[in-house]
Design a protein around this motif. Structure first.
Motif, PDB file in Angstrom:
ATOM      1  N   LYS A  70       0.838  -1.206   0.000  1.00 41.63           N
ATOM      2  CA  LYS A  70       0.000   0.000   0.000  1.00 41.63           C
ATOM      3  C   LYS A  70       0.871   1.253   0.000  1.00 41.63           C
ATOM      4  O   LYS A  70       0.578   2.213  -0.721  1.00 41.63           O
ATOM      5  CB  LYS A  70      -0.924   0.013   1.223  1.00 41.63           C
ATOM      6  CG  LYS A  70      -2.114  -0.905   1.089  1.00 41.63           C
ATOM      7  CD  LYS A  70      -3.020  -0.820   2.312  1.00 41.63           C
ATOM      8  CE  LYS A  70      -4.215  -1.733   2.189  1.00 41.63           C
ATOM      9  NZ  LYS A  70      -5.074  -1.670   3.384  1.00 41.63           N
ATOM     10  N   ARG A  73       2.304   1.643  -3.413  1.00 37.11           N
ATOM     11  CA  ARG A  73       1.275   2.101  -4.344  1.00 37.11           C
ATOM     12  C   ARG A  73       1.017   3.594  -4.159  1.00 37.11           C
ATOM     13  O   ARG A  73       0.935   4.348  -5.123  1.00 37.11           O
ATOM     14  CB  ARG A  73      -0.018   1.317  -4.143  1.00 37.11           C
ATOM     15  CG  ARG A  73      -1.061   1.651  -5.212  1.00 37.11           C
ATOM     16  CD  ARG A  73      -2.414   1.099  -4.927  1.00 37.11           C
ATOM     17  NE  ARG A  73      -3.054   2.028  -4.007  1.00 37.11           N
ATOM     18  CZ  ARG A  73      -3.887   1.698  -3.055  1.00 37.11           C
ATOM     19  NH1 ARG A  73      -4.191   0.448  -2.857  1.00 37.11           N
ATOM     20  NH2 ARG A  73      -4.423   2.599  -2.280  1.00 37.11           N
ATOM     21  N   GLU A  74       0.917   4.031  -2.897  1.00 35.52           N
ATOM     22  CA  GLU A  74       0.690   5.454  -2.631  1.00 35.52           C
ATOM     23  C   GLU A  74       1.861   6.291  -3.143  1.00 35.52           C
ATOM     24  O   GLU A  74       1.655   7.351  -3.738  1.00 35.52           O
ATOM     25  CB  GLU A  74       0.473   5.687  -1.134  1.00 35.52           C
ATOM     26  CG  GLU A  74      -0.853   5.149  -0.623  1.00 35.52           C
ATOM     27  CD  GLU A  74      -0.976   5.212   0.885  1.00 35.52           C
ATOM     28  OE1 GLU A  74      -0.026   5.679   1.567  1.00 35.52           O
ATOM     29  OE2 GLU A  74      -2.028   4.787   1.401  1.00 35.52           O
TER      30      GLU A  74
END
Length: 169
Positions: A70, A73-74
């Motif tokens: 995550k 991805r961010e």
């Protein structure tokens, strides 16, 4: 044949039952049966606990990996947004530069066209002036030739003719 009861001393099944009870009694007294049973249960419980601990560890690793993915991805989305903004800014800057260059080129070409027009006007004026000079010279020559044909020679006319070429240029 008569039926014998199960609890009769002459019944072999009775003695098998007695032997079995004595056997289990000895196992309990010698703590073999409870120890083995509880040992097997403890081993099974330890195996289950180890599997639960391993599952918990795998779950924690998966959660850490998920959090890492995550975060990546961010970060990637942030980088993509930054790249998109930079590309938009570059495109806008290039559009402004292209517009400025086009305006400058149009201005230069207009100035060049104006200079060519001015040169053409100057050339046309010079051509008209030259043609007027030639025509004036021819007319003066014709007038003078007609006068001279009537008179032998006029010193004043000769001086005017010699000055006429210098004044017309």
């Amino acid at each position: 044949m008569e039926h014998e009861s199960l609890f009769s001393l002459s019944n072999p099944e009775f003695w098998v039952l007695v032997a079995l009870v004595i056997f289990f009694g000895l196992l309990v007294v010698l703590k073999v049966l409870p120890g083995a049973l509880f040992g097997a249960l403890d081993g099974y419980a330890a195996k289950i606990k180890a599997e639960l601990d391993e599952a918990q560890q795998l779950r924690e690793e998966a959660q850490a990996l998920l959090a890492d993915v995550k975060a990546q991805r961010e970060e990637t989305e942030r980088q993509a947004a930054g790249m998109l903004e930079a590309a938009k800014a570059d495109a806008q800057r290039l559009a402004v530069e292209a517009k400025e260059k086009l305006e400058e080129q149009i201005k230069r070409r207009a100035e060049m066209a104006e200079r060519k027009i001015a040169q053409a006007e100057a050339q046309a004026a010079a051509d008209v002036k030259a043609a007027a000079v030639d025509l004036a010279a021819q007319a003066a020559e014709a007038v003078l030739a007609a006068r001279l044909a009537g008179a032998a020679s006029d010193p004043l006319a000769d001086a005017a003719i010699s000055q006429l070429g210098a004044k017309l240029q």
